[in-house]
Design a protein around this motif. Structure first.
Motif, PDB file in Angstrom:
ATOM      1  N   GLY A 100      15.446  35.552   4.366  1.00 42.07           N
ATOM      2  CA  GLY A 100      15.221  34.009   3.928  1.00 42.07           C
ATOM      3  C   GLY A 100      14.110  33.234   4.481  1.00 42.07           C
ATOM      4  O   GLY A 100      13.566  32.115   4.214  1.00 42.07           O
ATOM      5  N   ASN A 101      13.470  33.944   5.328  1.00 42.91           N
ATOM      6  CA  ASN A 101      12.109  33.405   5.910  1.00 42.91           C
ATOM      7  C   ASN A 101      11.030  33.178   4.987  1.00 42.91           C
ATOM      8  O   ASN A 101      11.087  33.722   3.824  1.00 42.91           O
ATOM      9  N   THR A 102      10.243  32.211   5.265  1.00 43.36           N
ATOM     10  CA  THR A 102       9.039  31.648   4.444  1.00 43.36           C
ATOM     11  C   THR A 102       7.942  31.802   4.997  1.00 43.36           C
ATOM     12  O   THR A 102       6.998  30.755   4.923  1.00 43.36           O
ATOM     13  N   THR A 103       7.573  33.096   5.847  1.00 43.12           N
ATOM     14  CA  THR A 103       6.524  33.370   6.865  1.00 43.12           C
ATOM     15  C   THR A 103       5.479  34.361   6.261  1.00 43.12           C
ATOM     16  O   THR A 103       5.977  35.517   5.819  1.00 43.12           O
ATOM     17  N   VAL A 104       4.137  33.851   6.189  1.00 40.77           N
ATOM     18  CA  VAL A 104       3.178  35.096   6.299  1.00 40.77           C
ATOM     19  C   VAL A 104       2.421  35.188   7.412  1.00 40.77           C
ATOM     20  O   VAL A 104       2.217  33.901   8.145  1.00 40.77           O
ATOM     21  N   LEU A 105       1.784  36.202   7.999  1.00 38.54           N
ATOM     22  CA  LEU A 105       1.171  36.266   9.302  1.00 38.54           C
ATOM     23  C   LEU A 105      -0.308  36.379   8.692  1.00 38.54           C
ATOM     24  O   LEU A 105      -0.486  37.154   7.809  1.00 38.54           O
ATOM     25  N   LEU A 106      -1.047  35.638   9.358  1.00 39.49           N
ATOM     26  CA  LEU A 106      -2.537  35.667   8.976  1.00 39.49           C
ATOM     27  C   LEU A 106      -3.443  36.074  10.090  1.00 39.49           C
ATOM     28  O   LEU A 106      -3.217  35.344  11.055  1.00 39.49           O
ATOM     29  N   ALA A 107      -4.186  37.081   9.987  1.00 35.66           N
ATOM     30  CA  ALA A 107      -4.940  37.403  11.144  1.00 35.66           C
ATOM     31  C   ALA A 107      -6.546  36.930  10.986  1.00 35.66           C
ATOM     32  O   ALA A 107      -6.844  36.908   9.884  1.00 35.66           O
ATOM     33  N   ASN A 108      -7.152  36.515  11.956  1.00 33.83           N
ATOM     34  CA  ASN A 108      -8.500  36.001  11.717  1.00 33.83           C
ATOM     35  C   ASN A 108      -9.077  36.013  13.102  1.00 33.83           C
ATOM     36  O   ASN A 108      -8.822  36.823  13.991  1.00 33.83           O
ATOM     37  N   ASP A 109     -10.250  35.485  13.128  1.00 35.74           N
ATOM     38  CA  ASP A 109     -11.216  35.810  14.053  1.00 35.74           C
ATOM     39  C   ASP A 109     -10.364  35.010  15.514  1.00 35.74           C
ATOM     40  O   ASP A 109     -10.879  35.201  16.752  1.00 35.74           O
ATOM     41  N   GLY A 110      -9.538  34.313  15.147  1.00 39.59           N
ATOM     42  CA  GLY A 110      -8.586  33.295  16.342  1.00 39.59           C
ATOM     43  C   GLY A 110      -7.569  34.060  16.980  1.00 39.59           C
ATOM     44  O   GLY A 110      -6.847  33.848  17.738  1.00 39.59           O
ATOM     45  N   GLY A 111      -7.223  35.212  16.289  1.00 39.97           N
ATOM     46  CA  GLY A 111      -6.073  35.943  16.555  1.00 39.97           C
ATOM     47  C   GLY A 111      -4.955  36.142  15.237  1.00 39.97           C
ATOM     48  O   GLY A 111      -5.591  36.293  14.199  1.00 39.97           O
ATOM     49  N   TYR A 112      -3.788  35.623  15.656  1.00 42.03           N
ATOM     50  CA  TYR A 112      -2.956  35.785  14.358  1.00 42.03           C
ATOM     51  C   TYR A 112      -1.917  34.530  14.203  1.00 42.03           C
ATOM     52  O   TYR A 112      -1.601  33.944  15.450  1.00 42.03           O
ATOM     53  N   TYR A 113      -1.784  34.046  13.199  1.00 40.07           N
ATOM     54  CA  TYR A 113      -0.884  32.912  12.971  1.00 40.07           C
ATOM     55  C   TYR A 113       0.047  33.077  12.263  1.00 40.07           C
ATOM     56  O   TYR A 113       0.060  33.551  11.041  1.00 40.07           O
ATOM     57  N   ALA A 114       1.295  32.305  12.531  1.00 42.45           N
ATOM     58  CA  ALA A 114       2.191  32.488  11.222  1.00 42.45           C
ATOM     59  C   ALA A 114       2.225  31.206  10.539  1.00 42.45           C
ATOM     60  O   ALA A 114       2.410  29.809  10.972  1.00 42.45           O
ATOM     61  N   HIS A 115       2.123  31.347   9.000  1.00 39.74           N
ATOM     62  CA  HIS A 115       2.003  30.255   8.200  1.00 39.74           C
ATOM     63  C   HIS A 115       3.275  29.899   7.508  1.00 39.74           C
ATOM     64  O   HIS A 115       3.631  31.145   6.824  1.00 39.74           O
TER      65      HIS A 115
END
Length: 172
Positions: free
Chosen positions: A111-126
């Protein structure tokens, strides 16, 4: 099947969709609002449970909730000049220059609604429902900066979806 196509100058040529495994392609976006000339940074991910949910990143980030429509509506982060669209606020990926995206497996968090995004700043859960961005994982001591070529990959292990694997750029 979806494809992010960059031109030789580091710009976005377009986002394309194929309904026949790549034999024929249709452009679903050709507005270069997110490249910022950062062709070395690129990420594309489709939700494995919903072919309409597609995230695309280069310098900036955009997503759509209707990728299979003839003309999808895109929510974009265009570098500070973002305006809400498609009934959603601007999309925030935590930092710029996106190099990978991974939908959190439902086996890990049903049921999660999360995508992990990797970028120059590390990784973020959106969270694509609340539009909240969580970068707290960057404070865990993981070397998650510059997840990019030549080993561009961010994946969850099939045997244990709690295990993330990333290929990192190393400047020494």
């Amino acid at each position: 099947v979806y494809a992010l196509v960059e031109n030789g100058g580091g710009g976005l040529t377009g986002v394309f969709r194929s309904a026949d495994y790549g034999c024929h392609w249709s452009a679903i976006d050709s507005l270069d609002a997110i490249s910022w000339g950062q062709g070395h940074a690129h990420a594309i991910a489709v939700d494995p449970l919903d072919a309409d949910r597609l995230f695309v990143g280069m310098g900036g980030l955009q997503y759509t909730e209707n990728a299979t429509a003839p003309t999808p509506c895109w929510v974009r982060n265009t570098g500070g000049s973002c305006a809400p669209s498609c009934g959603a606020p601007c999309v925030d990926g935590g930092h710029a220059d996106f190099t990978d995206a991974l939908f959190v497996p439902q086996a890990l968090a049903p049921g999660n609604t999360t995508v992990l995004l990797a970028n120059d700043g590390g990784y973020y859960a959106h969270d694509w429902v609340t539009h909240a961005v969580d970068g707290s994982g960057n404070r865990m001591g993981l070397n998650a900066l510059q997840v990019m070529q030549p080993h561009q990959a961010l994946a969850a292990a099939h045997g244990d979806p709690n295990l993330l694997l990333a290929g990192l750029q190393d400047y020494g």
